[in-house]
Motif scaffolding. Structure first.
Motif, PDB file in Angstrom:
ATOM      1  N   ALA A   1       0.803  -1.356  -0.184  1.00 19.39           N
ATOM      2  CA  ALA A   1      -0.094   0.036   0.029  1.00 19.39           C
ATOM      3  C   ALA A   1       0.736   1.445  -0.115  1.00 19.39           C
ATOM      4  O   ALA A   1       0.345   2.329  -0.402  1.00 19.39           O
ATOM      5  N   SER A   2       2.031   1.119   0.325  1.00 12.29           N
ATOM      6  CA  SER A   2       3.152   2.299   0.599  1.00 12.29           C
ATOM      7  C   SER A   2       3.634   2.580  -0.803  1.00 12.29           C
ATOM      8  O   SER A   2       4.075   3.556  -0.946  1.00 12.29           O
ATOM      9  N   LYS A   3       3.191   1.719  -1.867  1.00 14.06           N
ATOM     10  CA  LYS A   3       3.566   1.833  -3.328  1.00 14.06           C
ATOM     11  C   LYS A   3       5.183   2.335  -3.526  1.00 14.06           C
ATOM     12  O   LYS A   3       5.378   3.188  -4.119  1.00 14.06           O
ATOM     13  N   PRO A   4       5.890   1.383  -2.993  1.00 16.15           N
ATOM     14  CA  PRO A   4       7.362   1.533  -3.228  1.00 16.15           C
ATOM     15  C   PRO A   4       7.648   1.496  -4.903  1.00 16.15           C
ATOM     16  O   PRO A   4       6.638   0.881  -5.444  1.00 16.15           O
ATOM     17  N   ASP A   5       8.676   1.956  -5.364  1.00 17.67           N
ATOM     18  CA  ASP A   5       8.937   1.974  -6.699  1.00 17.67           C
ATOM     19  C   ASP A   5       9.108   0.455  -7.033  1.00 17.67           C
ATOM     20  O   ASP A   5       8.848   0.286  -8.240  1.00 17.67           O
ATOM     21  N   HIS A   6       9.759  -0.085  -6.487  1.00 12.08           N
ATOM     22  CA  HIS A   6       9.721  -1.823  -6.957  1.00 12.08           C
ATOM     23  C   HIS A   6       9.391  -2.581  -5.464  1.00 12.08           C
ATOM     24  O   HIS A   6       9.862  -2.219  -4.458  1.00 12.08           O
ATOM     25  N   LEU A   7       9.019  -3.800  -5.665  1.00 10.24           N
ATOM     26  CA  LEU A   7       8.725  -4.625  -4.462  1.00 10.24           C
ATOM     27  C   LEU A   7       9.278  -6.109  -4.877  1.00 10.24           C
ATOM     28  O   LEU A   7       8.653  -6.441  -6.135  1.00 10.24           O
ATOM     29  N   PHE A   8      10.012  -6.548  -4.068  1.00  8.15           N
ATOM     30  CA  PHE A   8      10.585  -7.892  -4.319  1.00  8.15           C
ATOM     31  C   PHE A   8      10.160  -8.732  -3.462  1.00  8.15           C
ATOM     32  O   PHE A   8      10.146  -8.535  -2.110  1.00  8.15           O
TER      33      PHE A   8
ATOM     34  N   VAL B   1      15.395 -12.410  -2.292  1.00  7.55           N
ATOM     35  CA  VAL B   1      16.524 -11.483  -2.388  1.00  7.55           C
ATOM     36  C   VAL B   1      16.999 -11.899  -3.801  1.00  7.55           C
ATOM     37  O   VAL B   1      17.810 -10.807  -4.188  1.00  7.55           O
ATOM     38  N   ALA B   2      17.054 -12.883  -4.345  1.00  8.14           N
ATOM     39  CA  ALA B   2      17.447 -13.213  -5.756  1.00  8.14           C
ATOM     40  C   ALA B   2      16.947 -12.187  -6.657  1.00  8.14           C
ATOM     41  O   ALA B   2      17.700 -11.966  -7.588  1.00  8.14           O
ATOM     42  N   ASP B   3      15.523 -12.029  -6.460  1.00  3.42           N
ATOM     43  CA  ASP B   3      14.955 -10.773  -7.585  1.00  3.42           C
ATOM     44  C   ASP B   3      15.455  -9.527  -7.476  1.00  3.42           C
ATOM     45  O   ASP B   3      15.832  -8.804  -8.129  1.00  3.42           O
ATOM     46  N   LEU B   4      15.720  -9.260  -5.912  1.00  2.21           N
ATOM     47  CA  LEU B   4      16.463  -7.949  -5.902  1.00  2.21           C
ATOM     48  C   LEU B   4      17.764  -7.692  -6.507  1.00  2.21           C
ATOM     49  O   LEU B   4      18.117  -6.699  -7.180  1.00  2.21           O
ATOM     50  N   GLN B   5      18.459  -8.686  -6.213  1.00  2.00           N
ATOM     51  CA  GLN B   5      19.780  -9.116  -6.715  1.00  2.00           C
ATOM     52  C   GLN B   5      19.913  -8.760  -8.389  1.00  2.00           C
ATOM     53  O   GLN B   5      20.713  -7.932  -8.998  1.00  2.00           O
ATOM     54  N   SER B   6      19.186  -9.549  -9.077  1.00  6.53           N
ATOM     55  CA  SER B   6      18.771  -9.158 -10.458  1.00  6.53           C
ATOM     56  C   SER B   6      18.605  -7.847 -10.785  1.00  6.53           C
ATOM     57  O   SER B   6      19.300  -7.409 -11.925  1.00  6.53           O
TER      58      SER B   6
END
Length: 166
Positions: free
Chosen positions: A145-152, A155-160
């Motif tokens: 609901a806070s609408k971050p620019d990206h949500l993962f 950790v693997a998806d964040l790293q990519s």
């Protein structure tokens, strides 16, 4: 620069959440060796370091707990800002501004990774990329609901994603 939240972002601190809320820091520290680093965090930190990406940790807890993990695991994270290093805690952007100043970086080159809506709010107020870390939370609704620019959700998806950031 990547600025990480600590609790429930890098390390699963849920087993000591009740102690954290009661500010029983000696007991939190006693339990620290049993707390689990999330899968992929070690690889992520090493990959960012190898790529020359500056990193910091910004937490609302006293910095002794993240400092312990940085030392224990040899994480190349030179800046750990906690409860006592800032006058205003998240969602105020003071800690993010301080970490950026210490590293000499511009907000456009910074991402803040955190598990709570207050992390998103702090990132927005500091003018940095807001990244939601949903892998450590039981219910990601508030974070979503806070609408971050990206949500993962891993950790693997964040790293990519971070391979191409900055």
């Amino acid at each position: 620069m990547i600025i990480f939240d600590f609790d429930l972002t890098l390390v699963d601190t849920s087993p000591v959440e009740h102690l954290r809320q009661q500010r029983r820091w000696n007991q939190v520290m006693a339990a620290a060796p049993k707390l689990q680093v999330y899968d992929g965090v070690h690889d992520l930190i090493q990959a960012l370091h190898a790529a020359g990406r500056p990193m910091a940790i910004l937490t609302k807890s006293p910095n002794m707990v993240p400092d312990h993990f940085v030392k224990l695991h040899g994480w190349p994270i030179p800046t750990v800002l906690g409860y006592h290093q800032v006058a205003n805690r998240k969602p105020h952007p003071e800690g993010l501004f301080k970490a950026m100043s210490m590293a000499g970086v511009d907000p456009k080159d910074v991402a803040h990774v955190g598990d709570r809506a207050e992390d998103t709010a702090a990132a927005r107020a500091a003018g940095v990329l807001a990244i939601g870390a949903a892998w450590g939370v039981n219910d990601a609704a508030e974070l979503e609901a806070s609408k971050p620019d990206h949500l993962f959700r891993s950790v693997a998806d964040l790293q990519s994603f971070l391979k191409d950031f900055g």
